[in-house]
Design an enzyme around this catalytic site. Structure first.
Site, short mmCIF file in Angstrom:
data_model
loop_
_atom_site.label_atom_id
_atom_site.label_comp_id
_atom_site.label_asym_id
_atom_site.label_seq_id
_atom_site.Cartn_x
_atom_site.Cartn_y
_atom_site.Cartn_z
N GLU A 77 53.50 46.83 34.15
CA GLU A 77 54.83 47.53 34.61
C GLU A 77 55.60 46.85 35.39
O GLU A 77 57.01 47.04 35.41
CB GLU A 77 54.52 48.97 35.06
CG GLU A 77 53.84 49.94 34.36
CD GLU A 77 52.27 49.85 33.83
OE1 GLU A 77 51.78 48.90 34.51
OE2 GLU A 77 51.79 50.91 33.26
N PHE B 33 44.44 63.95 37.69
CA PHE B 33 43.86 62.69 37.03
C PHE B 33 45.41 61.98 37.19
O PHE B 33 46.36 62.35 36.46
CB PHE B 33 43.32 62.71 35.71
CG PHE B 33 43.14 61.41 35.14
CD1 PHE B 33 42.32 60.52 35.85
CD2 PHE B 33 43.91 60.89 34.03
CE1 PHE B 33 42.19 58.97 35.25
CE2 PHE B 33 43.64 59.65 33.42
CZ PHE B 33 42.89 58.85 34.00
N GLN B 34 45.34 60.71 37.42
CA GLN B 34 46.58 59.95 37.75
C GLN B 34 47.79 60.54 38.24
O GLN B 34 48.93 60.28 37.69
CB GLN B 34 47.03 59.20 36.22
CG GLN B 34 45.81 58.44 35.88
CD GLN B 34 46.37 57.64 34.53
OE1 GLN B 34 47.05 58.24 33.77
NE2 GLN B 34 45.87 56.44 34.25
N LYS C 81 54.83 66.05 32.31
CA LYS C 81 54.55 65.95 31.11
C LYS C 81 54.96 67.29 30.19
O LYS C 81 55.65 67.22 29.22
CB LYS C 81 53.03 65.81 30.63
CG LYS C 81 52.54 65.41 29.48
CD LYS C 81 51.09 65.19 29.13
CE LYS C 81 50.66 65.25 27.85
NZ LYS C 81 49.27 65.08 28.02
N MET D 182 57.19 26.47 49.74
CA MET D 182 58.00 27.15 51.09
C MET D 182 57.16 27.52 52.10
O MET D 182 57.77 27.16 53.18
CB MET D 182 58.73 28.21 50.32
CG MET D 182 59.72 28.87 51.01
SD MET D 182 61.00 27.75 51.53
CE MET D 182 62.32 28.00 50.59
C1 LIG Z 1 55.28 38.53 46.14
C2 LIG Z 1 55.42 37.58 47.18
N1 LIG Z 1 54.22 37.28 47.82
C3 LIG Z 1 54.49 36.11 48.81
C4 LIG Z 1 55.58 35.68 49.09
C5 LIG Z 1 55.87 34.71 50.30
N2 LIG Z 1 56.29 33.44 49.77
C6 LIG Z 1 57.65 33.12 49.77
S1 LIG Z 1 57.63 31.52 49.12
C7 LIG Z 1 55.81 31.32 48.45
C8 LIG Z 1 55.71 30.23 47.88
C9 LIG Z 1 56.08 30.08 46.57
O1 LIG Z 1 55.17 29.00 45.86
P1 LIG Z 1 55.79 28.52 44.43
O2 LIG Z 1 56.26 29.58 43.49
O3 LIG Z 1 54.83 27.45 43.90
O4 LIG Z 1 57.12 27.73 44.50
P2 LIG Z 1 57.15 26.74 45.73
O5 LIG Z 1 57.62 27.05 47.10
O6 LIG Z 1 56.22 25.67 45.88
O7 LIG Z 1 58.41 25.81 44.84
C10 LIG Z 1 55.59 32.54 49.16
C11 LIG Z 1 53.89 32.49 49.07
C12 LIG Z 1 56.93 36.41 48.55
N3 LIG Z 1 58.15 35.95 48.69
N4 LIG Z 1 56.67 36.87 47.28
#
Ligand SMILES: Cc1ncc(C[n+]2csc(CCOP(=O)(O)OP(=O)(O)O)c2C)c(N)n1
Ligand SMILES: [Mg+2]
Lengths: 566, 92
Positions: A48, A110-111, A160, A467
């Site tokens: 979803e 349920f749900q 529902k 990042m």
């Molecule tokens: C759902 C979610 N969880 C955690 C984060 C925190 N976060 C921001 S950037 C990042 C790293 C992303 O890694 P990747 O997709 O490999 O991209 P890169 O920075 O290596 O290019 C994280 C963990 C987020 N933005 N969204």
């Protein structure tokens, strides 16, 4: 006609041809009605969250309403991230969830979950239907509300039994459009004429108001130096000579410098988010500000405006353009100054001439930007790769750049690209993702295959949460914590398991061939790009610091990082 | 708690008229909390198809910011501010 059939009929009336959903117990009457309905294309995603983010991407790329559907309980909770994503970026969306039968609400059935209560903070508005006869009015109101003013998600939770109840169908008159006149425009013009260093600052509000064309005309004819927020990228167009690009945390030195020195900031469709402004007390310290936005609550929220105009951007921009055409602004000194900053402090990344050198993110994105067709839609994920796209890809239209700005949702890119491809089956759609983000909604590879969508996937694999690694390196004494992804699956094999062909590249001389191959392929294809682990996004403003205190590259990626990509 | 301090926390009154839809009150309270205010007093009276709510709120942010956020709620018909005052609030 029952409630479920009425919902489908309301879709027809409002020209909604594509919806994204996933069935389950309490929404089954709607799925039953779909069997007899040939006018609505229902896209079955594999989670979803994928449905909600695909609906979001569909809305961003097309400007139409995105619709997603799920069952009660886990179906509804799985939608939440996607709906929050749409809420934070003001994307028009209609969410429909089944609820347990009216008589069971409040019995821990349920749900059963309190969907209305749980989602109050991430919707523009929401309804729990308690009388089938209110459904026609609520459907009409919800669709209008999601799109009007500052758009956003509107959620209808329907038990529902009410999906099965008879509904008296009556068409509802469309709401009257708001009539607005703007006496403030005279003052805005006077302020613009009095300014010596005026700067145009635009954001995602421009495309939300469907004012892209009018903005382009204004930006070109006013010849105002312009900066954009992450969501405003593409507003001025890639050939506008006065465009200084993105400002903010990973913005260009030129853009941040111009904001720092301007004496008038003309803010259009932007909300002065902290990632854009940096520390507020150091933001545009010498400037008066004109704030033009659709949402009255954004005016004076973070920085008081010297003049505020609330209303439809198309009308306002047309009036401003007309007034300036007759007597252009005399700002040539300031324009020259900004252009010099742009030459010296725009985003730069040397193309690596060494054919065997490892691939760097910026060099790859610059190549992609040169090779991909002009109207390509890029759906990003979140991380360093997202910022490299924002910095180095030349966008000519804001709807070509789909990025999760407000929420920063990893896993956005793939389902958003699916949505964008459904919005236009002919267009070139590329998901640029990271090795971390890709795994957050990788199940949607099955959706690509099922509908045979020709979209392209580019996984920029630095074997880590880049990042986060960068911020640990710069702001936490290089103490790496839980960022390594050096045990990633084989992405090429993974794609092939979904019957999607894939290619791996790791050297600079493979970039062009790699990109050309996936673009030329008639069908979905994945390009797995190994990039150096140590590369950072430059420049950067430390969270909480002023944009004036940008940090520049302190160290070039050393060849030693090669060993990480073997 | 033995030590008591008295600080001056700005206090405001707001009168709010809203429709009687489900969750209307929850929405109102949530926006008040998220935007940085505390409810010191709240009187709710339903009248026909709407409800009137008289609020006394405390918070250090500008009340106009909250007012404009409340006005955005689809269920809110009208928000009218009362008198601002620097009430002495007792905190433990
Ligand atoms: C759902 C979610 N969880 C955690 C984060 C925190 N976060 C921001 S950037 C990042 C790293 C992303 O890694 P990747 O997709 O490999 O991209 P890169 O920075 O290596 O290019 C994280 C963990 C987020 N933005 N969204
Ligand atoms: Mg990564």
């Amino acid at each position: 006609m029952n409630g479920a059939q009425h919902i489908l009929q309301a879709f027809h009336r409002h020209n909604i041809s594509t919806v994204f959903g996933y069935p389950g117990g309490c929404i089954m009457p709607l799925y039953d009605a779909l069997v007899d309905d040939v006018g609505v294309e229902h896209v079955l995603c594999r989670h979803e969250q994928g449905c909600a983010l695909a609906a979001d991407g569909y809305a961003r790329a097309s400007g139409k309403l995105g619709v997603c559907i799920a069952t009660s309980g886990p179906g509804a909770t799985n939608l939440i991230t996607g709906v929050a994503n749409a809420h934070r970026d003001s994307i028009p969306m209609l969410v429909i969830t089944g609820q347990v039968p009216s008589g069971l609400i409040g019995t821990d059935a349920f749900q059963e979950t309190d969907v209305l209560g749980m989602t109050l903070g991430i919707v523009k508005h929401s309804y729990l239907i308690d009388d089938a006869n209110t459904l026609p009015a609520i459907m009409a109101e919800a669709m209008a509300l999601a799109r009007s003013g500052r758009p956003g998600p509107v959620w209808i939770d329907i038990p529902k039994d009410l999906l099965l109840a008879e509904v008296a169908d009556a068409p509802f008159p469309a709401p009257e459009p708001e009539e607005n006149s703007h006496p403030e425009l005279t003052q805005a013009l006077a302020m613009l004429r009095a300014a010596r260093k005026p700067l145009l600052y635009s954001g995602g509000g421009v495309s939300l108001a469907n004012a892209e064309d009018q903005f382009r005309v204004f930006a070109e004819s006013s010849t105002l130096p312009a900066v954009v927020t992450l969501k405003g990228i593409g507003n001025p167009g890639k050939h506008n000579p006065w465009n200084l690009g993105m400002l903010g945390m990973h913005g260009s030195r030129a853009a941040n410098r111009a904001v720092d020195e301007c004496d008038l900031l003309l803010v259009i469709g932007a909300r002065l988010d902290d990632r854009a402004t940096g520390r507020l007390d150091g933001f545009a310290p010498n400037a008066r500000m004109i704030h033009i936005d659709a949402d009255a609550a954004e005016i004076n929220k973070l920085r008081p405006a010297d003049l505020a105009i609330r209303g439809d951007l198309n009308d306002i921009l047309t009036a401003l353009t007309d007034a300036l055409v007759h007597r252009p602004l005399a700002i040539s000194e300031w324009q020259t100054q900004c252009r010099n900053w742009h030459t010296m402090g725009g985003f730069q990344a040397a193309d690596n001439e060494e054919p065997l050198a490892p691939i760097t993110g910026p060099a790859f994105i610059r190549q992609l930007s040169r090779i991909a067709p002009d109207d390509t839609v890029i759906a990003c994920d979140v991380g360093q790769h997202q910022m490299w796209v924002a910095q180095h890809y030349q966008f000519d239209h804001p709807r070509h750049h789909l990025t999760s700005g407000g929420l920063g949702t990893m896993g956005f890119g793939l389902p958003a690209a699916i949505g964008a491809q459904f919005a236009d089956r002919q267009s070139t759609v590329i998901n640029v993702t990271g090795d971390g983000s890709f795994m957050m909604n990788a199940q949607e590879l099955a959706t690509i295959r099922r509908y045979n969508l020709p979209l392209k996937l580019i996984v920029m694999d630095n074997q880590c949460l880049g990042m986060v690694r960068q911020q640990q390196e710069l702001f936490y004494n290089n103490r790496e914590s839980q960022i390594s992804l050096d045990d990633n699956p084989d992405f090429v094999a993974m794609a092939r398991a979904f019957d999607i062909p894939a290619l791996y590249i790791e050297r600079t001389d493979q970039i062009r061939r790699g990109i050309e191959t996936i673009l030329a392929f008639n069908g979905p294809m994945l390009l797995h790009v190994a990039i150096s682990r140590e590369e950072n996004v430059w420049p950067i403003v430390k969270p909480g610091a002023s944009n004036r205190d940008m940090i520049d590259e302190t160290r070039r990626t050393s060849p030693a990082s090669k060993e990480h990509i073997a | 708690m033995t030590s008591q301090t008295y600080i001056s926390m700005p206090s405001y009154t707001l009168n709010c008229r809203m429709s009687r839809e489900a969750a209307a009150l929850e929405r109102l309270c949530q926006v008040i909390r998220v935007r940085g205010f505390r409810i010191a007093r709240m009187a709710v009276e339903s009248a026909g198809d709407h409800i009137d709510i008289a609020l006394t709120l405390e918070g250090t942010r500008p009340i106009s910011m909250l007012q404009s956020q409340l006005e955005k709620l689809h269920t809110v018909a009208e928000v009218t501010p009362g008198q601002a005052s620097g009430v002495q609030v007792q905190t433990a």
